[in-house]
Design an enzyme around this catalytic site. Structure first.
Site, PDB file in Angstrom:
ATOM      1  CG  HIS A  26      -8.154  -2.798  11.049  1.00  0.00           C
ATOM      2  ND1 HIS A  26      -7.865  -3.095  12.512  1.00  0.00           N
ATOM      3  CD2 HIS A  26      -7.198  -1.824  10.917  1.00  0.00           C
ATOM      4  CE1 HIS A  26      -6.871  -2.400  12.929  1.00  0.00           C
ATOM      5  NE2 HIS A  26      -6.211  -1.710  12.145  1.00  0.00           N
ATOM      6  CG  PHE A  27      -5.081  -5.931   9.773  1.00  0.00           C
ATOM      7  CD1 PHE A  27      -4.480  -4.877   8.801  1.00  0.00           C
ATOM      8  CD2 PHE A  27      -4.831  -5.912  10.668  1.00  0.00           C
ATOM      9  CE1 PHE A  27      -3.788  -3.747   9.367  1.00  0.00           C
ATOM     10  CE2 PHE A  27      -4.321  -4.597  11.720  1.00  0.00           C
ATOM     11  CZ  PHE A  27      -3.722  -3.729  10.662  1.00  0.00           C
TER      12      PHE A  27
END
Length: 172
Positions: free
Chosen positions: A71-72
């Site tokens: 993420h991410f």
């Protein structure tokens, strides 16, 4: 008898996730990876902004925490929902600390604001929970406001966090 200290170590929190801290009927914290704190540094029944209870906990941030890898990709940031979940976890933990029994369930939140982020370069996240009310009837429920700080700077606030303890969750 409830283990009612003013602070708890990571080992204590892991014991809570196994159902060993507040007894067999007490609420449990989630196990890692969803356990979102490393220690509880302060708990009081009469502290906080409203004088009805206060919890402060911390999470050490390292670049290898599981969520930074997904993420991410290329833009690692702690998901804001994990900070919100940590606040719900602490409301439930407090209810167990008070002697409440049942399975903890998040029931809602009034308003959440995100004004910052937790990056892998951060050192520490601090959670502060200010209790407004604890209802201890057939349903045990805590209502609190919370804040999340990263390295001392406030980045999230949540009003009206609600957690209930349920003896039977089959119809929930």
């Amino acid at each position: 008898m409830v283990d009612k200290r003013e602070s708890y170590t990571k080992e204590d929190l892991l014991a809570s996730s196994r159902g060993e801290l507040f007894g067999p009927q007490g609420p449990q914290l989630p196990a890692p990876n969803m356990l979102m704190m490393d220690r509880v540094v302060k708990m009081t029944e009469d502290g906080g902004k409203y004088g009805k209870g206060y919890v402060e906990a911390e999470l050490d941030i390292t670049p290898d925490l599981w969520f930074f890898g997904c993420h991410f990709i290329g833009d690692p940031v702690m998901p804001g929902c994990l900070g919100l979940d940590a606040m719900w976890q602490l409301v439930g933990f407090y209810l167990g600390w008070l002697g409440g029994e049942g399975k903890g369930r998040a029931l809602g939140v009034g308003e959440v604001k995100f004004t910052g982020q937790v990056l892998p370069t951060a050192k520490k996240v601090t959670y502060r929970i200010h209790f407004k009310r604890v209802i201890n009837r057939r349903l045990v429920m805590g209502i609190a406001d919370g804040e999340v700080l990263v390295d001392g700077q406030q980045i999230y606030t949540a009003d009206e966090l609600k957690v209930g303890l349920f003896k039977d969750t089959s119809s929930f």
